[in-house]
Write a protein that holds these residues in place. Structure first.
Motif, PDB file in Angstrom:
ATOM      1  N   SER A  54      90.269  22.131   3.148  1.00 54.65           N
ATOM      2  CA  SER A  54      89.595  21.311   4.151  1.00 54.65           C
ATOM      3  C   SER A  54      88.292  20.751   3.605  1.00 54.65           C
ATOM      4  N   SER A  55      87.524  21.593   2.893  1.00 57.01           N
ATOM      5  CA  SER A  55      86.257  21.146   2.314  1.00 57.01           C
ATOM      6  C   SER A  55      86.491  20.069   1.257  1.00 57.01           C
ATOM      7  N   SER A  56      87.498  20.280   0.413  1.00 56.37           N
ATOM      8  CA  SER A  56      87.792  19.306  -0.633  1.00 56.37           C
ATOM      9  C   SER A  56      88.257  17.989  -0.048  1.00 56.37           C
ATOM     10  N   SER A  57      89.083  18.055   1.002  1.00 56.82           N
ATOM     11  CA  SER A  57      89.542  16.822   1.646  1.00 56.82           C
ATOM     12  C   SER A  57      88.378  16.042   2.212  1.00 56.82           C
ATOM     13  N   ALA A  58      87.468  16.749   2.866  1.00 58.09           N
ATOM     14  CA  ALA A  58      86.314  16.072   3.450  1.00 58.09           C
ATOM     15  C   ALA A  58      85.455  15.413   2.381  1.00 58.09           C
ATOM     16  N   THR A  59      85.252  16.105   1.249  1.00 57.90           N
ATOM     17  CA  THR A  59      84.438  15.554   0.170  1.00 57.90           C
ATOM     18  C   THR A  59      85.080  14.314  -0.434  1.00 57.90           C
ATOM     19  N   VAL A  60      86.388  14.371  -0.656  1.00 65.27           N
ATOM     20  CA  VAL A  60      87.101  13.217  -1.201  1.00 65.27           C
ATOM     21  C   VAL A  60      86.987  12.026  -0.239  1.00 65.27           C
ATOM     22  N   MET A  61      87.117  12.296   1.040  1.00 61.91           N
ATOM     23  CA  MET A  61      87.017  11.216   2.023  1.00 61.91           C
ATOM     24  C   MET A  61      85.625  10.594   2.040  1.00 61.91           C
ATOM     25  N   VAL A  62      84.609  11.442   1.857  1.00 61.26           N
ATOM     26  CA  VAL A  62      83.235  10.929   1.772  1.00 61.26           C
ATOM     27  C   VAL A  62      83.090  10.003   0.568  1.00 61.26           C
ATOM     28  N   ASP A  63      83.646  10.410  -0.581  1.00 60.65           N
ATOM     29  CA  ASP A  63      83.569   9.589  -1.785  1.00 60.65           C
ATOM     30  C   ASP A  63      84.250   8.233  -1.572  1.00 60.65           C
ATOM     31  N   LEU A  64      85.437   8.267  -0.996  1.00 61.33           N
ATOM     32  CA  LEU A  64      86.184   7.026  -0.770  1.00 61.33           C
ATOM     33  C   LEU A  64      85.416   6.095   0.163  1.00 61.33           C
ATOM     34  N   LYS A  65      84.859   6.660   1.197  1.00 60.82           N
ATOM     35  CA  LYS A  65      84.113   5.833   2.142  1.00 60.82           C
ATOM     36  C   LYS A  65      82.885   5.202   1.478  1.00 60.82           C
ATOM     37  N   ALA A  66      82.187   5.994   0.659  1.00 61.08           N
ATOM     38  CA  ALA A  66      80.988   5.471  -0.010  1.00 61.08           C
ATOM     39  C   ALA A  66      81.354   4.298  -0.921  1.00 61.08           C
ATOM     40  N   ILE A  67      82.427   4.427  -1.681  1.00 58.29           N
ATOM     41  CA  ILE A  67      82.849   3.344  -2.571  1.00 58.29           C
ATOM     42  C   ILE A  67      83.303   2.128  -1.770  1.00 58.29           C
ATOM     43  N   ALA A  68      84.092   2.378  -0.710  1.00 62.94           N
ATOM     44  CA  ALA A  68      84.583   1.266   0.110  1.00 62.94           C
ATOM     45  C   ALA A  68      83.423   0.511   0.738  1.00 62.94           C
ATOM     46  N   ASP A  69      82.462   1.244   1.280  1.00 61.03           N
ATOM     47  CA  ASP A  69      81.288   0.588   1.891  1.00 61.03           C
ATOM     48  C   ASP A  69      80.568  -0.282   0.868  1.00 61.03           C
ATOM     49  N   CYS A  70      80.413   0.267  -0.341  1.00 64.83           N
ATOM     50  CA  CYS A  70      79.686  -0.453  -1.390  1.00 64.83           C
ATOM     51  C   CYS A  70      80.437  -1.717  -1.809  1.00 64.83           C
ATOM     52  N   MET A  71      81.745  -1.600  -2.030  1.00 64.81           N
ATOM     53  CA  MET A  71      82.519  -2.753  -2.477  1.00 64.81           C
ATOM     54  C   MET A  71      82.609  -3.828  -1.389  1.00 64.81           C
ATOM     55  N   SER A 128      80.473  -4.363   1.115  1.00 60.59           N
ATOM     56  CA  SER A 128      79.165  -5.014   1.302  1.00 60.59           C
ATOM     57  C   SER A 128      78.813  -5.923   0.137  1.00 60.59           C
ATOM     58  N   SER A 129      79.428  -5.681  -1.034  1.00 58.38           N
ATOM     59  CA  SER A 129      79.163  -6.511  -2.207  1.00 58.38           C
ATOM     60  C   SER A 129      80.121  -7.692  -2.308  1.00 58.38           C
ATOM     61  N   GLY A 130      81.017  -7.814  -1.340  1.00 61.38           N
ATOM     62  CA  GLY A 130      81.943  -8.936  -1.338  1.00 61.38           C
ATOM     63  C   GLY A 130      83.229  -8.681  -2.099  1.00 61.38           C
ATOM     64  N   TYR A 131      83.502  -7.409  -2.433  1.00 64.19           N
ATOM     65  CA  TYR A 131      84.706  -7.064  -3.169  1.00 64.19           C
ATOM     66  C   TYR A 131      85.658  -6.209  -2.323  1.00 64.19           C
ATOM     67  N   GLY A 132      85.664  -6.444  -1.031  1.00 66.64           N
ATOM     68  CA  GLY A 132      86.536  -5.697  -0.135  1.00 66.64           C
ATOM     69  C   GLY A 132      88.006  -5.917  -0.424  1.00 66.64           C
ATOM     70  N   LYS A 133      88.371  -7.131  -0.850  1.00 65.24           N
ATOM     71  CA  LYS A 133      89.772  -7.451  -1.109  1.00 65.24           C
ATOM     72  C   LYS A 133      90.333  -6.564  -2.211  1.00 65.24           C
ATOM     73  N   GLU A 134      89.554  -6.375  -3.285  1.00 65.79           N
ATOM     74  CA  GLU A 134      90.008  -5.540  -4.390  1.00 65.79           C
ATOM     75  C   GLU A 134      90.144  -4.077  -3.953  1.00 65.79           C
ATOM     76  N   CYS A 135      89.202  -3.632  -3.157  1.00 67.86           N
ATOM     77  CA  CYS A 135      89.232  -2.252  -2.664  1.00 67.86           C
ATOM     78  C   CYS A 135      90.467  -2.018  -1.790  1.00 67.86           C
ATOM     79  N   VAL A 136      90.707  -2.945  -0.887  1.00 65.00           N
ATOM     80  CA  VAL A 136      91.837  -2.831   0.039  1.00 65.00           C
ATOM     81  C   VAL A 136      93.164  -2.867  -0.716  1.00 65.00           C
ATOM     82  N   ARG A 137      93.254  -3.716  -1.720  1.00 64.62           N
ATOM     83  CA  ARG A 137      94.494  -3.823  -2.483  1.00 64.62           C
ATOM     84  C   ARG A 137      94.865  -2.479  -3.106  1.00 64.62           C
ATOM     85  N   VAL A 138      93.895  -1.826  -3.733  1.00 66.79           N
ATOM     86  CA  VAL A 138      94.144  -0.523  -4.354  1.00 66.79           C
ATOM     87  C   VAL A 138      94.544   0.505  -3.288  1.00 66.79           C
TER      88      VAL A 138
END
Length: 623
Positions: free
Chosen positions: A171-188, A190-200
């Motif tokens: 459960s702890s590992s799942s939560a941490t992985v989800m936090v990482d994914l969200k941080a990267i998605a938010d960054c991409m 907001s930087s205008g690279y949402g399409k690339e993030c969504v595709r992956v």
């Protein structure tokens, strides 16, 4: 009042040291210097993690090697973004803007790769079940950012090769992985690279969902035409697999994916709805499309229960379906589930109507030996007993399908399904009445009706039918059973009872010849009744015992009195004539033979017997 962007015309009377406009060369140079420093810092970190420098090591990962640098990397991207905005406003043709854009592209390639690595190497922590548990158990304890996380707390969750460990660790590992994914998605994003993030994200997660449902046994290759043409035995096997699959698929696989999408792309409602729809809709539509196709198959009464199983499975999870596929983009899934319910409900009504027609068309002409329970009665009551277990589902299905004729013996507030089941029983009883008329012996026809209605009552009492039809209905049918039994007794034994004289006054005397005639009449009547009825049946042991007790109560006291007064001396004097053939004990033994269905299957020995009621032998009956 002047606008804050108003620039006064130069005046020699005003000192430049006392008033510096916002766009003065001094302020502009200071801001530009700070921005350039941020670009320089970002460049050193971004260049270090340039994917083109690590092409020979595809598993090289920023998040696995240094989560602290991962945090700094995201900060550097934000600094680059701020720098690009600054230069766009100040000098859109600046070389520094081009430099910042180039660094941003490198940074996005790295984040896109990190996003893919985290998704693909942490599948065990991102399976739907782990995601569901993680969000419910740790949503309040795991930060969605990095501000309060230490280096030890944020160790990379693994390369996909380490074991799950305890549920708490998972459960702890799942939560941490989800936090990482969200941080990267938010960054991409907001930087205008949402399409690339969504595709992956769509590529990786759709493969996860596809694999999960494949392992559950969902066969998306079956077309509606193939399903409708499939042999019933093979189709039933598919249905059983579907029933084991559907709840887990909806409440865990799809629901878990819904949670993950909502978490990772929390910053953008359109993106998360689009991702979830594209990842799950095809499988969900195939899942519920199978149920609809079954509803379109050829109808027959024996298929009703599987149709009800499918209907019940979807109806039970409908709230989860509705909430999980709530967006407009997922409306096709909701529509498919509704269509499946409609078709299955229509099929159930048609099969119930077919079942009723089958009862009415039953053409079996052979009378059941001994007046026992008819096969039609057994089939119908077993069918209705199973139907009663689906009463909640059937209530929905038959709610708008009232019984056309009035159904007696039901309470006024009975449900539609209660009326429908009572009507089916009534249709069967009418058929049984017609079958009872095939017996040439009226007593046997009443015994047949008593047996069959008693079987119906017992089945009702032992199942959920008791609660659906109600105690009043049961009590009225039990009264009818007793009436049928009384009619049987009257028609089958009245001649025997009439052969015995009524109680005589103490002073009254009968001639020896009259006594002999009475015994001869009784012997003949009893032997005729016994010989005819010894092969008759009563399936219910309780009803059988009650009937024997009733006969014994009416017959034995009168015969015992007559035998005590006239039989003993007459038997002693006329033994060879066989005038007195039965003692009271003999009659009791012969009555116990009745209603077992096979002549001679039960016999008793008696030291008092001088002959058998079925023959003229003077030998006693023996085992």
């Amino acid at each position: 009042m002047r606008s804050p962007f108003f620039k006064p015309s130069p005046s020699p009377s005003r000192s430049p040291l006392r008033f510096t406009p916002a766009s003065s060369p001094m302020r502009h140079t200071l801001s530009e210097s700070l921005v350039e420093e941020n670009i320089d810092r970002a460049e050193s970190l971004i260049a270090k993690w340039d994917p083109s420098h690590h092409a020979s090591s595809p598993s090289f990962s920023l998040y696995r090697d240094s989560r602290w640098e991962a945090k700094q990397f995201l900060n550097s991207v934000r600094d680059l973004q701020a720098a690009m905005i600054f230069f766009v406003k100040e000098d859109s043709a600046s070389d520094k803007l081009v430099r910042a854009q180039s660094l941003m592209q490198i940074a996005m390639k790295r984040l896109e790769k990190e996003f893919y690595l985290i998704l693909s190497t942490n599948r065990q922590y991102l399976d739907p079940e782990s995601v569901s548990v993680s969000v419910s158990a740790r949503s309040s304890s795991v930060s969605e950012g990095y501000e309060d996380e230490s280096e030890d707390d944020l160790k990379f969750t693994g390369d996909g090769s380490e074991p799950f460990g305890t549920p708490e660790r998972t459960s702890s590992s799942s939560a941490t992985v989800m936090v990482d994914l969200k941080a990267i998605a938010d960054c991409m994003i907001s930087s205008g690279y949402g399409k690339e993030c969504v595709r992956v994200y769509k590529i990786v997660r759709k493969s996860v969902v596809d694999e999960a449902l494949y392992r559950l046994g969902l066969d998306r290759t079956l077309t509606p035409s193939q399903i409708q043409k499939m042999d019933w035995k093979a189709l039933e096997t598919k249905i059983k697999c579907w029933l084991r699959t559907v709840k887990f698929a909806v409440t865990t696989v799809f629901y878990g994916e819904r949670i993950l999408c909502d978490h990772v792309f929390a910053s953008s409602l359109p993106i998360r709805e689009s991702c979830f729809s594209e990842i799950t809709s095809e499988n969900a539509i195939a899942l519920f499309g199978f149920a609809e196709s079954v509803g379109r198959c050829k109808k027959s009464p024996e298929k009703l229960f599987r149709a009800l199983d499918l209907y019940e499975a979807i109806a039970n999870i409908w709230p989860v379906i509705e909430s999980t596929f709530s967006s407009d983009l997922s409306s096709a899934v909701r529509s498919q589930a509704v269509n499946a319910l409609v078709k299955l409900g229509d099929a159930a009504r048609l099969m119930l109507a077919g079942f009723e027609a089958a009862i009415q068309k039953d053409s079996s002409k052979a009378a059941v030996p001994g007046g026992g329970v008819h096969p039609l009665t057994r089939y119908v009551m077993n069918y209705l007993t199973f139907l009663a277990d689906y009463s909640e589902v059937l209530t929905d299905i038959v709610a708008d399908w009232p019984v056309e004729a009035a159904v007696h013996d039901l309470r006024p507030d009975g449900s539609p399904i209660s009326a429908r089941l009572a009507w089916l029983v009534l249709v069967m009883l009418c058929k049984l009445d017609a079958k009872a008329r095939r017996y040439k012996d009226v007593a046997l026809s009443y015994l047949f009706l008593a047996n069959n209605l008693d079987y119906i009552v017992v089945k009702v009492r032992q199942s959920r039918l008791r609660y659906l039809l109600g105690e009043d209905w049961v009590a009225k049918q039990e009264a009818k059973v007793k009436q049928y039994a009384a009619n049987y007794e009257k028609m089958g034994w009245s001649k025997v009872l009439a052969s015995l004289p009524e109680a005589q006054p103490p002073a009254a005397e009968m001639s020896i010849n009259h006594v002999k005639e009475l015994f001869r009449r009784f012997n003949a009547a009893f032997e005729e009744a016994y010989k005819k009825q010894v092969g008759w049946a009563m399936a219910d042991p309780q009803l059988r015992d009650e009937m024997k007790a009733s006969l014994a109560k009416k017959l034995l006291p009168r015969y015992r009195e007559f035998y005590a007064e006239h039989g003993t001396p007459l038997r002693r004097d006329t033994f060879r004539e066989g005038i007195v053939r039965f003692t009271p004990e003999d009659l009791e033994n012969y009555l116990s033979d009745l209603f077992h269905g096979t002549e001679g299957s039960v016999s008793y020995s008696s030291s008092h017997s001088s002959s058998s009621p079925t023959g003229s032998s003077n030998k006693g009956r023996s085992h």
